[in-house]
Design an enzyme around this catalytic site. Sequence first.
Site, short mmCIF file in Angstrom:
data_model
loop_
_atom_site.label_atom_id
_atom_site.label_comp_id
_atom_site.label_asym_id
_atom_site.label_seq_id
_atom_site.Cartn_x
_atom_site.Cartn_y
_atom_site.Cartn_z
N TYR A 53 49.88 39.66 21.49
CA TYR A 53 49.59 39.63 23.32
C TYR A 53 50.79 38.87 23.37
CZ TYR A 53 44.60 41.42 22.22
OH TYR A 53 43.60 43.39 22.06
N HIS A 128 44.57 44.32 12.85
CA HIS A 128 44.78 45.25 14.06
C HIS A 128 44.14 46.31 14.07
CE1 HIS A 128 46.35 44.16 18.06
NE2 HIS A 128 45.03 44.92 18.62
N SER A 208 37.97 47.66 25.25
CA SER A 208 38.65 47.92 26.74
C SER A 208 36.64 48.70 26.72
CB SER A 208 39.23 49.30 26.76
OG SER A 208 40.63 48.84 26.36
N PRO A 209 35.76 47.83 27.22
CA PRO A 209 34.68 48.19 27.20
C PRO A 209 34.02 48.66 28.33
CG PRO A 209 34.50 46.33 27.10
CD PRO A 209 35.84 46.32 26.77
N GLY A 211 36.60 50.86 30.04
CA GLY A 211 37.97 50.98 30.24
C GLY A 211 37.74 52.40 30.44
N GLY A 212 36.71 52.68 31.10
CA GLY A 212 35.88 54.73 31.68
C GLY A 212 35.56 53.84 33.08
N GLY A 220 36.76 52.08 44.57
CA GLY A 220 37.45 52.88 45.29
C GLY A 220 36.71 52.97 46.50
N1 LIG Z 1 41.42 45.87 18.99
C1 LIG Z 1 42.45 46.89 19.55
O1 LIG Z 1 43.53 47.64 19.77
C2 LIG Z 1 42.33 46.63 21.51
C3 LIG Z 1 43.30 47.48 22.15
C4 LIG Z 1 43.02 47.32 24.07
C5 LIG Z 1 42.09 46.40 23.80
N2 LIG Z 1 41.65 45.02 22.92
C6 LIG Z 1 40.50 43.81 23.65
O2 LIG Z 1 40.07 44.33 24.38
C7 LIG Z 1 39.36 43.40 25.56
C8 LIG Z 1 39.37 43.75 26.00
O3 LIG Z 1 40.00 45.16 26.79
P1 LIG Z 1 40.90 45.62 27.97
O4 LIG Z 1 41.31 44.12 28.33
O5 LIG Z 1 41.74 46.78 27.40
O6 LIG Z 1 39.96 46.70 28.91
P2 LIG Z 1 37.99 46.16 29.64
O7 LIG Z 1 37.54 45.54 29.16
O8 LIG Z 1 37.69 47.63 29.46
O9 LIG Z 1 38.81 45.84 31.19
C9 LIG Z 1 39.15 44.83 31.70
C10 LIG Z 1 39.40 44.80 33.22
O10 LIG Z 1 38.41 44.86 33.89
C11 LIG Z 1 38.90 44.19 34.73
N3 LIG Z 1 37.36 43.59 34.99
C12 LIG Z 1 36.61 42.57 33.46
N4 LIG Z 1 35.54 42.60 34.04
C13 LIG Z 1 35.10 42.60 35.32
C14 LIG Z 1 33.97 42.56 36.32
N5 LIG Z 1 32.78 41.91 35.77
N6 LIG Z 1 33.94 42.94 37.43
C15 LIG Z 1 34.95 43.56 37.69
N7 LIG Z 1 36.62 44.32 36.81
C16 LIG Z 1 35.55 43.58 35.70
C17 LIG Z 1 39.17 43.09 34.59
O11 LIG Z 1 39.96 42.88 36.11
P3 LIG Z 1 41.15 41.28 36.16
O12 LIG Z 1 42.00 41.58 35.47
O13 LIG Z 1 41.17 41.48 37.60
O14 LIG Z 1 40.12 40.11 36.40
C18 LIG Z 1 40.89 43.49 33.48
O15 LIG Z 1 41.20 44.37 34.67
C19 LIG Z 1 41.20 42.64 25.26
O16 LIG Z 1 41.51 41.64 26.49
C20 LIG Z 1 41.36 42.43 23.83
O17 LIG Z 1 40.82 41.32 23.49
C21 LIG Z 1 42.39 45.04 21.70
#
Ligand SMILES: NC(=O)c1ccc[n+]([C@@H]2O[C@H](COP(=O)([O-])OP(=O)(O)OC[C@H]3O[C@@H](n4cnc5c(N)ncnc54)[C@H](OP(=O)(O)O)[C@@H]3O)[C@@H](O)[C@H]2O)c1
Length: 304
Positions: A53, A128, A208-209, A211-212, A220
Amino acid sequence: MRYRALGGLRVSAVGLGAMPLSIEGRPDEDRALATVHAALDAGVTLLDTADSYHLPGAEPGHNECLVARALASYGGDTSGVLVATKGGRGRPAGGDWTVNGSPRHLKAAAEASHKRLGVEAIGLYQLHKPDPAVPFEESVGALRELLDAGTIRLAGLSNVDADQIRGARGILGDRLVSVQNRYSPAVRDSEPELRLCAELGLAFLPWSPLGGLARSALDGPSRTEGEQRFAAFHTVAAERGVSPQRVALAWLLSRSPAVVPIPGASRPETIRDSAAAADLLLTPEERTRLDVAAGAAQDVRAHG
Ligand SMILES: NC(=O)c1ccc[n+]([C@@H]2O[C@H](COP(=O)([O-])OP(=O)(O)OC[C@H]3O[C@@H](n4cnc5c(N)ncnc54)[C@H](OP(=O)(O)O)[C@@H]3O)[C@@H](O)[C@H]2O)c1
């Protein structure tokens, strides 16, 4: 904050995914530290990071160093915080995510992560992603060597299928404690792995919980495709007076006691909001509505 089991440990039911603090679009250092501190203030005790990262072409470890600085500069007690890192991927210039699961690389990467985190032993070290060029059992064998050497305390896998989970368990036994796969209301193809984790007593960390449920689709002004598809999440959110993201995380938690989501955040407000999902208990009727909206299998709950 509610807690869930991870190996013999107890971690907050919602973790922090620290990736957005170090990759493209990352905030400045002050905001990044404030985001981790807000997570800790909210009771989050699981911080997910990885050596890869960082910005493309940069030195590995930006995120691990940031997490270590955030813990060192936090005013409160951090003794109960589990830092989960990963090795086996790289980000050379150009932005592609590469894979290297050779035992030699994994052992060197874990040693480097160990130094950067400045801990006695890495709390949880996750492969990973399996490397198609390296027999999977050889990569897992490297995790076993790292466990035996005391470099890492517990081992996890990421981006794996059910056969790989079974194979790794055969090599690592109960020192394998977690699986981190992509899983969200929109992406549910890891349900067989979630089911297996629940059966085996492994924690399942959805990455990416949200993500969808991209923020643009949720917040929006127009009714986008995402808003229509996930209308039930918006409706439950409006009824409860909380964000749809919080409802999405509460729904993930309701899928199985094995689930520990690790939502990403680059702002204190978002992780505060996400952490509160641990205390949002959905009614059976709400769960069913959300299951149907997400098209999720019902039998995962049978293992709850
Ligand atoms: N193992 C793997 O291959 C892999 C791949 C991808 C990710 N990951 C891990 O999974 C974690 C989570 O995935 P991700 O960061 O890709 O995506 P995510 O958790 O699905 O989405 C993160 C985004 O959602 C926004 N968000 C989070 N909580 C929110 C809320 N309560 N209200 C409004 N917006 C919210 C954040 O906004 P802001 O930025 O504005 O705060 C951020 O931009 C990563 O940080 C990483 O640690 C692992």
